[in-house]
Structure formats: structure tokens, C-alpha cells
Design a protein around this motif. Sequence first.
Motif, mmCIF file in Angstrom:
data_model
loop_
_atom_site.group_PDB
_atom_site.id
_atom_site.type_symbol
_atom_site.label_atom_id
_atom_site.label_comp_id
_atom_site.label_asym_id
_atom_site.label_seq_id
_atom_site.Cartn_x
_atom_site.Cartn_y
_atom_site.Cartn_z
ATOM 1 N N TRP A 43 0.808 -1.217 0.000
ATOM 2 C CA TRP A 43 0.000 0.000 0.000
ATOM 3 C C TRP A 43 0.841 1.265 0.000
ATOM 4 N N HIS A 44 1.999 1.214 0.624
ATOM 5 C CA HIS A 44 2.839 2.412 0.693
ATOM 6 C C HIS A 44 3.277 2.855 -0.706
ATOM 7 N N LEU A 45 3.879 1.948 -1.478
ATOM 8 C CA LEU A 45 4.335 2.314 -2.824
ATOM 9 C C LEU A 45 3.159 2.613 -3.747
ATOM 10 N N LEU A 46 2.064 1.913 -3.572
ATOM 11 C CA LEU A 46 0.881 2.190 -4.389
ATOM 12 C C LEU A 46 0.400 3.615 -4.152
ATOM 13 N N ALA A 47 0.351 4.031 -2.896
ATOM 14 C CA ALA A 47 -0.096 5.387 -2.570
ATOM 15 C C ALA A 47 0.901 6.432 -3.054
ATOM 16 N N VAL A 48 2.203 6.165 -2.863
ATOM 17 C CA VAL A 48 3.237 7.113 -3.279
ATOM 18 C C VAL A 48 3.183 7.356 -4.778
ATOM 19 N N PHE A 49 3.101 6.301 -5.571
ATOM 20 C CA PHE A 49 3.142 6.470 -7.022
ATOM 21 C C PHE A 49 1.823 6.991 -7.593
#
Length: 287
Positions: A43-49
Motif C-alpha cells: 500500500w505504501h508504494l501504491l499510494a506514493v506512485f
Amino acid sequence: MAAPGRLRLYLDLIRWDRPAGWLLLLWPTLSALWVAARGFPGWHLLAVFTAGTVLMRSAGCCVNDVADRDFDRHVKRTAGRPVTSGAVSTREALVLGALLALLAFGLVLTTNAAAIAWSFAALAVSLVYPFAKRFFAMPQAVLGVAFSFGIPMAYAAVQGHVPVEAWVLLLGNLFWVLAYDTEYAMVDRDDDLRIGMKTSAITLGRADVPVVMACYGAYLAVWADVLSAHIPPLAVGAAVLVAAAQALWHYTLIRERSREGCFKAFRLNHWLGFTVFAGVVAGYALG
């Protein structure tokens, strides 16, 4: 002007009501994120990108409108843009763009050193594009690199480096950008000829439609080749088949080179990108 009125102008400046622009960047970026992570990236990278894509596209609109303000007033489709019309000053637009870019950079800082380093290259390419239309016969190729840079950044964020595979996907995506942005340029061809702007639609002339279709084919072929090494053939084949059907539909829209048809084809391209992304997600879910 009251604050709500200013806000509406700023939202218009970043094309908030026209999400097709950031969706064109988002789907290949998320597809690369999935491939780099060999499945759900977290979820972290999904939200960041996702957030970073929206912010950087919005920042790019601010810079682009400032760079093109003297040209846009001579083009039917762009004459009413906030900077061109004088409703938003160039200083306001640049400050807003800088703030949005800083917010995006703040998100990148939560990833790793490799992604942070590549973010500077991504910013440089984004700043070059608005001026490429003055000097290069195919400025859409510069946009293709800018709109594809989320791919190596996704790999960097997941793997800590950018393998050859990422650059191959970037090359494939560049062909897709050439296809849809040439459709976009076909809308303004008459105005661009009159004001001396350089675009792929002008450079290609009557070869525009065949080249657009060839670019669609190259994009799908490159991505299918890379994806076939990672996800089941059924998922790759289904995604490519549905995407190719959309590309053929776009041919029916652009073959007469009407403004309305070309603009509709451009606006619908994000569904083609979503189709490939959906195939990637499904492939890893089945895998």
C-alpha cells in the motif's frame, strides 16, 4: 477575487476536471510497479506512485501553460486557459507548480535512494518537454520519455536499481505516447501550422494515421514480450487482444482526421492503458 474563485482557477490550471491526462501516466507506472514487485507492491508504494503521478502531472500543466502562453492564445482549444487568458499570472502558475512538485518529491523521499536519484532525471525531462515543441520535429518523443519515467522509478523504488527490463518497458510505452499524443496534435494541426509550432502530426503529414497505428502495435508487442516472462499467457493474450481492439476502434475515429474524432481517440486512450494494467494485475493474481 474571492478565495473559492481562485481555487477554481487553480483547479482549471491543473486540469482537475480532466483526469485522462494523469491516468495516461498512472497505468503504465502502476503496471511497472506490479512487474517490478512480481505482484502487489504494497500500500505504501501504491499510494506514493498514485499521488505522485497526479501531483507531477498537475505541476507539469502549470509549467507547460506558462511556456506556451503566447502560443495558446492563437489555438481554439487552449485560448481560454487561465494563464493564457491572464486570469492566473505566470508567477502564480510557477509557484503552484513548484509547490506541487515539492509535494511529489516529499513522497519520493519516503522510498529509497535509487528512486530519489532518478526523480531528478524525471524532473529534468518534464521541464524540457514544454520547450521541445519549438525546436524538435517530433516533440512527442520527448513527452514519451517524460510520460514513461514512472516506469524506471517504480523499479528503482522496488528493487533499488533499474534493470534493462525497465528500459525496454519504457521504450514500449514511448510508442504508446507517440500514438496518443500524435492524435492530440492532429486536433490542433491547422492552428499549429499557422503559428509555427512543431508537432508529430505536422512532421508526419499524411503518414500520421499509419504511424499512429504502427506505434500502437509496437507498444503492445514490446509489453507483451516482457510480460510473457512473468504472467500466464492467457492474461497477456486477453489484455493485448482487448487493447488491440481499442486501438482498431481509435483508427475508425482518426482515419478522417476530424478534430472531434482525433480528440475523442486521445481522451479514450487511458482505457487502453488500464486494460494492460488490469491484465498485469490479473496475471499475477492467477500466477
